[in-house]
Design an enzyme around this catalytic site. Structure first.
Site, PDB file in Angstrom:
ATOM      1  N   TYR A 246      21.686 -19.888  10.149  1.00 57.43           N
ATOM      2  CA  TYR A 246      22.905 -19.092  10.135  1.00 57.43           C
ATOM      3  C   TYR A 246      22.912 -18.204   8.899  1.00 57.43           C
ATOM      4  O   TYR A 246      22.169 -18.457   7.956  1.00 57.43           O
ATOM      5  CB  TYR A 246      24.176 -19.956  10.228  1.00 57.43           C
ATOM      6  CG  TYR A 246      24.229 -21.150   9.314  1.00 57.43           C
ATOM      7  CD1 TYR A 246      24.712 -21.055   8.018  1.00 57.43           C
ATOM      8  CD2 TYR A 246      23.814 -22.402   9.770  1.00 57.43           C
ATOM      9  CE1 TYR A 246      24.782 -22.162   7.196  1.00 57.43           C
ATOM     10  CE2 TYR A 246      23.872 -23.522   8.947  1.00 57.43           C
ATOM     11  CZ  TYR A 246      24.360 -23.392   7.665  1.00 57.43           C
ATOM     12  OH  TYR A 246      24.409 -24.484   6.868  1.00 57.43           O
ATOM     13  N   HIS A 293      18.818 -20.151   5.355  1.00 57.27           N
ATOM     14  CA  HIS A 293      19.014 -18.740   5.623  1.00 57.27           C
ATOM     15  C   HIS A 293      17.718 -17.955   5.679  1.00 57.27           C
ATOM     16  O   HIS A 293      16.781 -18.239   4.983  1.00 57.27           O
ATOM     17  CB  HIS A 293      19.914 -18.133   4.550  1.00 57.27           C
ATOM     18  CG  HIS A 293      21.106 -18.980   4.275  1.00 57.27           C
ATOM     19  ND1 HIS A 293      21.951 -19.381   5.265  1.00 57.27           N
ATOM     20  CD2 HIS A 293      21.572 -19.521   3.141  1.00 57.27           C
ATOM     21  CE1 HIS A 293      22.897 -20.132   4.742  1.00 57.27           C
ATOM     22  NE2 HIS A 293      22.683 -20.237   3.463  1.00 57.27           N
TER      23      HIS A 293
END
Ligand SMILES: *[C@@H]1O[C@H](CO)[C@@H](O)[C@H](O)[C@H]1NC(C)=O
Ligand SMILES: *[C@@H]1O[C@H](CO)[C@@H](O)[C@H](O)[C@H]1NC(C)=O
Length: 317
Positions: A246, A293
Site C-alpha cells: 500500500y 511501500h
C-alpha cells in the site's frame, strides 16, 4: 436597383454580425478556452495547468472522494473488501463506527473551491534525512498550507523544516500531539483506526492495534478530518499501479495536496545524498527503503510530476 443592393448588404452585415456573436459566445462558454484566457487559478503556475497532459490525465481523477463525510460514508462492497484486506482485519462494525464519527467530528471541510480567483500554495514536508542542513525552513513556512507527516517534528529543526504546521497526516501507530490550530488528518488503513480516533477524544480505551498505540493525543477535535478509503485505493491503483502493498503516508499526502492545492512544493522525499533512507530527526540509517511501500516507484512518480511541473520537488541537501 441601388436601393435593393443596399438593403441586401445591410442584411448580410447583420447576418455576419449575428453569426460572429454566436461563435464568440460559443467559444467563451468552453471551459478549456476560458482557462486559457482567464487562467485556472490565480497563481502563475497551477496544478490544473497539467490537465492537458495525457500522462497526468491517466493518473488523476478530479472526481475522487477526498474526505470521509456523512454523505459519502457508505462504501461499495468492492471498496470495503479492498480496504479490509489492506492492513489488519479487525471485527469492527464500520457502519456503527462511521455514524459515531460524524457525531463527534465536524465534516464540513470542503476543498472544492478551486477557480480562477484562488491561489493556494502548499508545502508537503516529508521526513527524509535530506532535509538535514537544507535551510528550507523559511521557504516552507511561506506556503499557505504546510502539511507534515507522521511524527515529523519541528522543534529543534526549524532552520531546515520550518515551524508552521497547518495539517498533520497520521494513523494510530504514528500519532503525536499537535497544536490547537493544526488539522489532524487521519489516514485510515483499517476500520480500527476510525474507532481509535473516536476513542482518542472520548473514552481513551484503545491502546493497541497490532502494536501498542497512544490511547490519546493532544489535538483539536474541531479540526479532525478522515481521508476517504476510496482515496487510498485510488492512490494505490491509479498512481502506483499496485506497486508495493500500500502507498506510504508521504505519497498519499503528496497526491492529497495535488487535489486541494493550486501549487505544491514537496520537501523531504527520497534518500539523502549518500543514498540512505532515514529520518531527519533520527540517526539510524537504512540502506534501502524498508517496509511495505514501493518507495522507489513512488519517488519516480514524484520526479515525473516535477518534470511536468505538477509539483516542485526540493531535493534537499
Ligand atoms: C482550541 O480551539 C477551539 C476552537 O477550535 C477552542 O474551542 C478551544 O478552547 C481551544 N483550546 C485551547 C486549549 O486553546
Ligand atoms: C545532520 O547533519 C549534521 C552535520 O552534517 C550531523 O552532524 C548530524 O548528525 C545530522 N543529523 C542527523 C539526524 O542525521
Amino acid at each position: 436597383m441601388h436601393k435593393l443592393l443596399c438593403f441586401a448588404t445591410k442584411r448580410t452585415r447583420c447576418l455576419t454580425l449575428s453569426v460572429s456573436l454566436i461563435i464568440c459566445l460559443f467559444i467563451f462558454s468552453q471551459p478549456s478556452i476560458q482557462r486559457h484566457i482567464f487562467g485556472v487559478c490565480a497563481c502563475g503556475q497551477c496544478v490544473a495547468d497539467i490537465f492537458y497532459d495525457a500522462w497526468f490525465r491517466m493518473h488523476y481523477d478530479p472526481n475522487i472522494e477526498l474526505l470521509l463525510t456523512k454523505k459519502n460514508s457508505i462504501l461499495s462492497d468492492a471498496l470495503y473488501r479492498w480496504w479490509q484486506k489492506l492492513q489488519y482485519k479487525s471485527r469492527v462494525n464500520y457502519k456503527a463506527v462511521s455514524e459515531m464519527l460524524f457525531g463527534i467530528f465536524p465534516n464540513e471541510e470542503d476543498y472544492s473551491d478551486a477557480g480562477p480567483g484562488r491561489c493556494r500554495t502548499c508545502a508537503v514536508v516529508g521526513n527524509s534525512g535530506n532535509l538535514n542542513g537544507s535551510h528550507y525552513g523559511v521557504l516552507i513556512d511561506a506556503h499557505d498550507l504546510v502539511i507534515r507527516i507522521n511524527k515529523g517534528p519541528t522543534e529543534g529543526f526549524e532552520r531546515d523544516v520550518g515551524l508552521k504546521t497547518t495539517h498533520r497526516m497520521i494513523y494510530p501507530e504514528s500519532a503525536v500531539d499537535m497544536d490547537n490550530s493544526t488539522y489532524l488528518v487521519l489516514i485510515p488503513f483499517k476500520t480500527l483506526d476510525l474507532q481509535w480516533l473516536i476513542s482518542v477524544f472520548t473514552t481513551k480505551h484503545i491502546d493497541r492495534t497490532y502494536i501498542p498505540v497512544k490511547p490519546t493525543i493532544k489535538a483539536n477535535r474541531n479540526k479532525v478530518m478522515v481521508l476517504h478509503p476510496s482515496f487510498l485505493k485510488y492512490v494505490q491503483e491509479h498512481w502506483l499501479q499496485k506497486h508495493g502493498r500500500y502507498p506510504s503516508t508521504g505519497f498519499i499526502t503528496l497526491i492529497f495536496a495535488l487535489h486541494i492545492c493550486d501549487q505544491v512544493s514537496v520537501f523531504g522525499f527520497g534518500a539523502d545524498k549518500d543514498g540512505n533512507w532515514h529520518h531527519y530527526f533520527e540517526h539510524k540509517k537504512h540502506p534501502r527503503n524498508a517496509g511495505n511501500h514501493g518507495g522507489s516507484y513512488e519517488y519516480l512518480i514524484a520526479l515525473k510530476l516535477h518534470e511536468k511541473q505538477g509539483i516542485r520537488l526540493y531535493k534537499g541537501w
